[in-house]
Design an enzyme around this catalytic site. Structure first.
Site, mmCIF file in Angstrom:
data_model
loop_
_atom_site.group_PDB
_atom_site.id
_atom_site.type_symbol
_atom_site.label_atom_id
_atom_site.label_comp_id
_atom_site.label_asym_id
_atom_site.label_seq_id
_atom_site.Cartn_x
_atom_site.Cartn_y
_atom_site.Cartn_z
ATOM 1 N N ASP A 242 4.421 5.695 -5.319
ATOM 2 C CA ASP A 242 3.538 5.881 -6.608
ATOM 3 C C ASP A 242 4.062 6.789 -7.386
ATOM 4 O OD1 ASP A 242 1.742 6.749 -8.339
ATOM 5 O OD2 ASP A 242 -0.088 6.953 -6.774
ATOM 6 N N SER B 76 0.771 -1.048 0.055
ATOM 7 C CA SER B 76 0.076 0.125 -0.036
ATOM 8 C C SER B 76 0.794 1.092 0.192
ATOM 9 C CB SER B 76 -0.768 0.167 1.134
ATOM 10 O OG SER B 76 -1.951 0.859 1.143
ATOM 11 N N THR B 77 0.306 2.290 -0.509
ATOM 12 C CA THR B 77 1.031 3.700 -0.606
ATOM 13 C C THR B 77 0.580 4.574 0.564
ATOM 14 O OG1 THR B 77 0.292 3.510 -2.984
ATOM 15 C CG2 THR B 77 1.514 5.484 -2.361
ATOM 16 N N GLU C 12 3.741 -2.446 -18.155
ATOM 17 C CA GLU C 12 2.335 -2.511 -18.085
ATOM 18 C C GLU C 12 1.723 -1.637 -19.376
ATOM 19 O OE1 GLU C 12 1.392 -1.069 -13.928
ATOM 20 O OE2 GLU C 12 -0.512 -2.326 -14.417
HETATM 21 C C1 6MZ Z 1 0.162 -0.109 -11.183
HETATM 22 C C2 6MZ Z 1 -1.454 -0.062 -9.359
HETATM 23 C C3 6MZ Z 1 -2.138 -1.177 -9.944
HETATM 24 O O1 6MZ Z 1 -1.598 1.667 -2.649
HETATM 25 O O2 6MZ Z 1 -3.730 3.105 -2.033
HETATM 26 N N1 6MZ Z 1 -2.025 0.141 -8.463
HETATM 27 N N2 6MZ Z 1 -0.338 0.453 -9.845
HETATM 28 N N3 6MZ Z 1 -0.581 -0.963 -11.660
HETATM 29 C C4 6MZ Z 1 -1.631 -1.488 -11.244
HETATM 30 N N4 6MZ Z 1 -2.510 -2.574 -11.839
HETATM 31 C C5 6MZ Z 1 -3.937 -2.009 -12.374
HETATM 32 N N5 6MZ Z 1 -3.253 -1.206 -9.345
HETATM 33 C C6 6MZ Z 1 -3.064 -0.727 -8.184
HETATM 34 O O3 6MZ Z 1 -3.714 0.995 -3.462
HETATM 35 C C7 6MZ Z 1 -4.076 1.770 -4.689
HETATM 36 C C8 6MZ Z 1 -2.746 1.998 -5.586
HETATM 37 O O4 6MZ Z 1 -1.994 0.887 -6.098
HETATM 38 C C9 6MZ Z 1 -1.560 1.208 -7.431
HETATM 39 C C10 6MZ Z 1 -1.809 2.684 -7.574
HETATM 40 O O5 6MZ Z 1 -0.968 3.452 -7.297
HETATM 41 C C11 6MZ Z 1 -3.258 2.795 -6.832
HETATM 42 O O6 6MZ Z 1 -3.335 4.329 -6.520
HETATM 43 P P1 6MZ Z 1 -3.177 1.600 -2.363
HETATM 44 O O7 6MZ Z 1 -3.198 0.584 -1.265
#
Ligand code: 6MZ
Length: 341
Positions: A133, A94-95, A196
C-alpha cells in the site's frame, strides 16, 4: 451475450480481496464477529463517487477481516463467487496486515489455506499477489516483502507476485523501487497501479522500472491529461495492462464506458485483460465486465474469447498452468464456435 459472457472461461488478474467482498460475505463476517452496525450498507457504490471516497470504504471490509479466521473465510467465500461466475484462473491480491491478533505471515497463510481447502471443491485455480500500500512506509513494505518471500518459498505455486497499489494521491513510487527489486530478485513478478490520476512523471518512472504488468493506466495520452510521448512509451513497453471499466467509471476517472481507454489499447493491439478491481464496492462481476465491454465497443463473441485467451500469456503462474488454461479455452472454442479457425 450475457449468457455467453457467463459461460466463457475467464481470467481475472486484478481483484483486491477486501474490495471484492460481497454483501453476503460481509454479513457473515459481521455475524461471526457479533457486530451489528449498518456500516456495510455504505460499502457498495450505488452511484459514481470520487477516488477518495472509494479509498475510505475499504476500511469497512478491512475492519471485518482482522483475524486469521476471518481472512480465511472471506477468501473462501470470494473464491467461490468468482468460480461461480465462470472464472477459470484468478490472481487474488491483498495487503497483509499486522495487528495484535495476527502477523503478516498469518494473514498470507490464511489466504493460502482457503485456496488449498477449496481447491477440490471448485474448478478455478487461484494464485496470490501480496499488495504494497503506497500510503504506508517503505519499512512496512519491506515487512510485507520479507513475509511474502518466506511464504513463496513454502507455496511457490500459489504465491506468485507483488502488487503496488493504494491511494495514488499519497506516496511516491520511486521510494519503493529498491524494495520491489528485492522481490523481483526472489523470483516474484510485480504488477503496478499506474496513472490512476494524472502523473506523467511517475508513470514514466514506472515504465522505466519495467513491471511485469500494469493496472489501470488511465491518464495515458494527449486525450486524457497525458502526452503523445507517454502514449508511445506505454505502447513501446508492451507491458500488459489490467483494465477495470466499471471501477474507473464509478471512481469518475473516466467519464463513461464509451470514453474508456479500453478502446485505444484494444485498437493498438496492446496486451490487455479485463478485470473487476473491487467487485464488492463497484458491484460488477467479471462476466458483467465482459458484457459491458462487448456492448459498449460492439465486440463479437470471438473477440471476447480472444481477450480471455490472450490473458493467459499475462498470468504470473507457471507454464503448466498456462498450458492447462489454454487447453480449456480451446475446448470451449471448439464447442462453441464451429466456424472459427
Ligand atoms: C488502488 C486499490 C484500488 O488489499 O485490503 N485498492 N488501490 N486503486 C484502486 N482502484 C479503485 N482498489 C483497491 O483490498 C483493499 C485495498 O486494495 C487497494 C487499496 O490499498 C485498498 O485499501 P485489500 O485486500
Amino acid at each position: 451475450m450475457e449468457t455467453f459472457c457467463k459461460n466463457l472461461p475467464k481470467i481475472e488478474l486484478h481483484a483486491h480481496l477486501n474490495g471484492s467482498l460481497s454483501e453476503s460475505t460481509l454479513k457473515q463476517l459481521q455475524r461471526i464477529k457479533n457486530v451489528d452496525n449498518d456500516d456495510i450498507s455504505n460499502f457498495k457504490f450505488d452511484h459514481s463517487k470520487s477516488t477518495s471516497e472509494c479509498f475510505a470504504v475499504f476500511k469497512i471490509a478491512q475492519a471485518l477481516t482482522d483475524t486469521p479466521d476471518a481472512v480465511k473465510l472471506a477468501t473462501s467465500l470470494t473464491l467461490q463467487e468468482f468460480n461461480d461466475d465462470g472464472v477459470l484462473y484468478m490472481e487474488l491480491r491483498s495487503t497483509p496486515r499486522r495487528n495484535p491478533k495476527m502477523t503478516k505471515v498469518q494473514y498470507i497463510q490464511s489466504m493460502v489455506d482457503a485456496i488449498i481447502d477449496t481447491s477440490n471443491l471448485i474448478e478455478m485455480k487461484t494464485c496470490v499477489l501480496t499488495s504494497i500500500d503506497r500510503r504506508n512506509t517503505v519499512e512496512e513494505a519491506e515487512e510485507t516483502i520479507i513475509a511474502t518471500i518466506e511464504m513463496a518459498k513454502k507455496y511457490p505455486h500459489i504465491i506468485v507476485g507483488i502488487d503496488f497499489s493504494g491511494d495514488p494521491h499519497i506516496g511516491i513510487f520511486g521510494d519503493f523501487t529498491k524494495i520491489l527489486d528485492t522481490s523481483r530478485c526472489a523470483g516474484l513478478k510485480v504488477t503496478v497501479h499506474a496513472a490512476e490520476i494524472p502523473n506523467e512523471k511517475e508513470t514514466l518512472e514506472i515504465l522505466e522500472w519495467k513491471p511485469d504488468r500494469l493496472g489501470h493506466v488511465t491518464y495515458n495520452s494527449e486525450r486524457n491529461a497525458g502526452s503523445k510521448h507517454l502514449w508511445n512509451a506505454i505502447l513501446k513497453s508492451q507491458i500488459p495492462i489490467e483494465l477495470c471499466l466499471t471501477s474507473n467509471v464509478k471512481c469518475g476517472t473516466v467519464k463513461s464506458y464509451a470514453d474508456h481507454h479500453f478502446k485505444q489499447f484494444f485498437e493498438a493491439k496492446h496486451p490487455i485483460s479485463l478485470a473487476t478491481d473491487d467487485k464488492g464496492v463497484f458491484g460488477s462481476t467479471l462476466s458483467e465486465e465482459y458484457d459491458i465491454c462487448a456492448k459498449t465497443f460492439d465486440l463479437s463473441e470471438e473477440q471476447l474469447w480472444n481477450i480471455s485467451y490472450n490473458a493467459i500469456s499475462q498470468i504470473f503462474a507457471n507454464d503448466d498452468i498456462k498450458q492447462n488454461l489454454s487447453s480449456k479455452l480451446i475446448e470451449f472454442k471448439n464447442n462453441n464456435f464451429k466456424s472459427m479457425t
